[in-house]
Motif scaffolding. Structure first.
Motif, PDB file in Angstrom:
ATOM      1  N   GLN A 121     101.918 141.127  49.273  1.00 53.72           N
ATOM      2  CA  GLN A 121     103.394 141.543  49.494  1.00 53.72           C
ATOM      3  C   GLN A 121     103.408 142.824  50.239  1.00 53.72           C
ATOM      4  O   GLN A 121     102.683 143.579  49.910  1.00 53.72           O
ATOM      5  CB  GLN A 121     103.868 141.401  48.127  1.00 53.72           C
ATOM      6  N   ASP A 122     104.527 142.953  50.814  1.00 57.04           N
ATOM      7  CA  ASP A 122     104.691 144.116  51.554  1.00 57.04           C
ATOM      8  C   ASP A 122     105.628 145.137  50.620  1.00 57.04           C
ATOM      9  O   ASP A 122     105.814 144.646  49.649  1.00 57.04           O
ATOM     10  CB  ASP A 122     105.707 143.916  52.808  1.00 57.04           C
ATOM     11  N   ARG A 123     106.164 146.081  50.961  1.00 56.73           N
ATOM     12  CA  ARG A 123     106.899 147.043  50.149  1.00 56.73           C
ATOM     13  C   ARG A 123     107.992 146.466  49.454  1.00 56.73           C
ATOM     14  O   ARG A 123     108.478 146.879  48.636  1.00 56.73           O
ATOM     15  CB  ARG A 123     107.089 148.456  50.777  1.00 56.73           C
ATOM     16  N   ASP A 124     108.634 145.617  50.199  1.00 53.96           N
ATOM     17  CA  ASP A 124     109.914 144.897  49.574  1.00 53.96           C
ATOM     18  C   ASP A 124     109.493 143.718  48.843  1.00 53.96           C
ATOM     19  O   ASP A 124     110.484 142.865  48.082  1.00 53.96           O
ATOM     20  CB  ASP A 124     110.887 144.367  50.728  1.00 53.96           C
ATOM     21  N   GLY A 125     108.128 143.295  48.503  1.00 52.31           N
ATOM     22  CA  GLY A 125     107.663 142.364  47.751  1.00 52.31           C
ATOM     23  C   GLY A 125     107.532 141.114  48.390  1.00 52.31           C
ATOM     24  O   GLY A 125     107.317 140.012  47.978  1.00 52.31           O
ATOM     25  N   ASN A 126     107.834 140.965  49.816  1.00 53.56           N
ATOM     26  CA  ASN A 126     107.807 139.788  50.572  1.00 53.56           C
ATOM     27  C   ASN A 126     106.479 139.347  51.125  1.00 53.56           C
ATOM     28  O   ASN A 126     105.706 140.269  51.462  1.00 53.56           O
ATOM     29  CB  ASN A 126     108.785 139.776  51.816  1.00 53.56           C
ATOM     30  N   PRO A 128     104.193 136.493  53.489  1.00 50.47           N
ATOM     31  CA  PRO A 128     104.513 136.003  54.917  1.00 50.47           C
ATOM     32  C   PRO A 128     105.456 134.891  54.627  1.00 50.47           C
ATOM     33  O   PRO A 128     106.208 134.754  55.558  1.00 50.47           O
ATOM     34  CB  PRO A 128     103.059 135.654  55.233  1.00 50.47           C
ATOM     35  N   LEU A 129     105.363 134.096  53.512  1.00 57.31           N
ATOM     36  CA  LEU A 129     106.103 132.751  53.595  1.00 57.31           C
ATOM     37  C   LEU A 129     107.712 133.355  53.326  1.00 57.31           C
ATOM     38  O   LEU A 129     108.360 132.782  53.821  1.00 57.31           O
ATOM     39  CB  LEU A 129     105.781 132.141  52.196  1.00 57.31           C
ATOM     40  N   HIS A 130     107.824 134.515  52.565  1.00 62.38           N
ATOM     41  CA  HIS A 130     109.389 134.854  52.538  1.00 62.38           C
ATOM     42  C   HIS A 130     109.687 135.183  54.011  1.00 62.38           C
ATOM     43  O   HIS A 130     110.846 134.722  54.324  1.00 62.38           O
ATOM     44  CB  HIS A 130     109.076 136.170  51.572  1.00 62.38           C
ATOM     45  N   LEU A 131     109.052 136.007  54.588  1.00 59.70           N
ATOM     46  CA  LEU A 131     109.507 136.395  56.079  1.00 59.70           C
ATOM     47  C   LEU A 131     109.646 135.244  56.919  1.00 59.70           C
ATOM     48  O   LEU A 131     110.649 135.290  57.429  1.00 59.70           O
ATOM     49  CB  LEU A 131     108.409 137.502  56.504  1.00 59.70           C
ATOM     50  N   ALA A 132     108.816 134.302  56.807  1.00 58.77           N
ATOM     51  CA  ALA A 132     108.856 133.202  57.412  1.00 58.77           C
ATOM     52  C   ALA A 132     110.091 132.171  57.114  1.00 58.77           C
ATOM     53  O   ALA A 132     110.885 131.882  58.177  1.00 58.77           O
ATOM     54  CB  ALA A 132     107.511 132.160  57.696  1.00 58.77           C
ATOM     55  N   VAL A 133     110.343 132.307  55.971  1.00 60.43           N
ATOM     56  CA  VAL A 133     111.556 131.436  55.505  1.00 60.43           C
ATOM     57  C   VAL A 133     112.831 132.160  56.169  1.00 60.43           C
ATOM     58  O   VAL A 133     113.717 131.572  56.742  1.00 60.43           O
ATOM     59  CB  VAL A 133     111.464 131.236  54.055  1.00 60.43           C
ATOM     60  N   ALA A 134     112.764 133.604  55.856  1.00 63.83           N
ATOM     61  CA  ALA A 134     114.029 134.365  56.026  1.00 63.83           C
ATOM     62  C   ALA A 134     114.437 134.283  57.527  1.00 63.83           C
ATOM     63  O   ALA A 134     115.380 134.484  58.177  1.00 63.83           O
ATOM     64  CB  ALA A 134     113.921 135.657  55.728  1.00 63.83           C
ATOM     65  N   ALA A 135     113.262 134.275  58.350  1.00 59.18           N
ATOM     66  CA  ALA A 135     113.359 134.010  59.912  1.00 59.18           C
ATOM     67  C   ALA A 135     113.593 132.804  60.445  1.00 59.18           C
ATOM     68  O   ALA A 135     113.934 132.711  61.764  1.00 59.18           O
ATOM     69  CB  ALA A 135     112.369 134.734  60.416  1.00 59.18           C
ATOM     70  N   MET A 155     107.898 136.267  43.463  1.00 60.42           N
ATOM     71  CA  MET A 155     109.232 136.976  43.623  1.00 60.42           C
ATOM     72  C   MET A 155     109.146 138.474  44.397  1.00 60.42           C
ATOM     73  O   MET A 155     108.006 138.898  44.444  1.00 60.42           O
ATOM     74  CB  MET A 155     109.920 137.133  42.437  1.00 60.42           C
ATOM     75  N   ASN A 156     109.843 138.407  45.275  1.00 59.04           N
ATOM     76  CA  ASN A 156     109.993 139.585  45.841  1.00 59.04           C
ATOM     77  C   ASN A 156     110.828 140.767  45.068  1.00 59.04           C
ATOM     78  O   ASN A 156     111.231 140.513  44.061  1.00 59.04           O
ATOM     79  CB  ASN A 156     110.745 139.510  47.356  1.00 59.04           C
ATOM     80  N   ASN A 157     110.927 141.963  45.805  1.00 54.76           N
ATOM     81  CA  ASN A 157     111.639 142.983  44.678  1.00 54.76           C
ATOM     82  C   ASN A 157     113.162 142.760  44.482  1.00 54.76           C
ATOM     83  O   ASN A 157     113.331 143.144  43.435  1.00 54.76           O
ATOM     84  CB  ASN A 157     111.714 144.317  45.640  1.00 54.76           C
ATOM     85  N   ALA A 158     113.819 141.827  45.160  1.00 56.03           N
ATOM     86  CA  ALA A 158     115.284 141.603  44.884  1.00 56.03           C
ATOM     87  C   ALA A 158     114.992 140.173  43.918  1.00 56.03           C
ATOM     88  O   ALA A 158     116.292 139.748  43.395  1.00 56.03           O
ATOM     89  CB  ALA A 158     115.661 141.001  46.070  1.00 56.03           C
ATOM     90  N   GLY A 159     113.994 139.821  43.437  1.00 58.21           N
ATOM     91  CA  GLY A 159     113.966 138.770  42.401  1.00 58.21           C
ATOM     92  C   GLY A 159     113.894 137.356  42.973  1.00 58.21           C
ATOM     93  O   GLY A 159     114.182 136.337  42.618  1.00 58.21           O
ATOM     94  N   CYS A 160     113.609 137.186  44.412  1.00 56.41           N
ATOM     95  CA  CYS A 160     113.812 135.970  44.939  1.00 56.41           C
ATOM     96  C   CYS A 160     112.547 135.513  45.370  1.00 56.41           C
ATOM     97  O   CYS A 160     111.461 136.126  45.941  1.00 56.41           O
ATOM     98  CB  CYS A 160     114.511 136.171  46.299  1.00 56.41           C
ATOM     99  N   THR A 161     112.436 134.160  45.137  1.00 57.90           N
ATOM    100  CA  THR A 161     111.087 133.347  45.628  1.00 57.90           C
ATOM    101  C   THR A 161     111.466 132.836  47.158  1.00 57.90           C
ATOM    102  O   THR A 161     112.716 132.893  47.675  1.00 57.90           O
ATOM    103  CB  THR A 161     110.944 132.092  44.903  1.00 57.90           C
TER     104      THR A 161
END
Length: 185
Positions: A121-126, A128-135, A155-161
């Motif tokens: 996880q990065d500093r925002d809790g994301n 690589p899968l979080h980032l790929a989905v978001a992009a 879950m990232n820091n915003a509580g999202c999978t």
């Protein structure tokens, strides 16, 4: 030519520009493996770990531009460079996932030494899968999920999978279906 130049003035290897980028950063960004090899032959051991103003290492630069051969070469020279994080806590895999470079993700998924980065996880809790989905990078999402090594419920820091982020992506019915299939397993 690069070898001749570096034989003449070896200190050029660690010269930095105003953004703290080294010649290895530039060569990695261009993906020219012959220049990367020449620089590494003259470089001190820590050269692959040098970070620019944004915290990007040469490995980040190669991953950002999608140069899989350069990524493999840098990893071969310094396996520990995979642990370097930028100012946002992103590894080279986070960057590759966000930019849609599936070949780099595929390489990491097949490399036992890099597996732990797939769920980092990065500093925002994301992850690589979080980032790929978001992009909206479907090919990367597919590579990550098909590796069988990615945890989809982080879950990232915003509580999202990652599957929570799909709803914000437009036009990704197939991505939604993929995530639903893998998260229900």
């Amino acid at each position: 030519m690069v070898s001749l130049l570096l034989n003449w003035k070896p200190g050029l290897v660690i010269d930095l520009d105003s953004n703290r980028s080294s010649p290895l950063h530039f060569a990695s960004s261009d993906g020219d493996c012959s220049i990367i090899k020449a620089i590494l032959a003259h470089a001190p051991p820590g050269a692959a770990h040098m970070q620019d103003n944004q915290g990007l290492s040469p490995l980040h630069a190669a991953a950002l531009m999608g140069h899989a051969a350069a990524v493999r070469l840098l990893m071969q020279f310094s396996p520990a460079s995979a642990d370097v994080r930028d100012k946002h806590g992103m590894s080279f895999l986070h960057v590759a996932a966000m930019k849609g470079h599936a070949s780099i993700i595929s390489h990491a998924a097949k490399n036992r030494m890099l597996e732990h980065h797939l769920n980092a996880q990065d500093r925002d809790g994301n992850t690589p899968l979080h980032l790929a989905v978001a992009a909206g990078e479907y090919n990367v999402v597919s590579k990550l999920l098909s590796s069988g090594k990615v945890q989809t419920h982080i879950m990232n820091n915003a509580g999202c999978t990652p599957s929570d982020l799909v709803k914000d992506c437009k036009g990704f019915y197939s991505m939604v279906m993929s995530l639903c299939i893998y998260t229900s397993l």
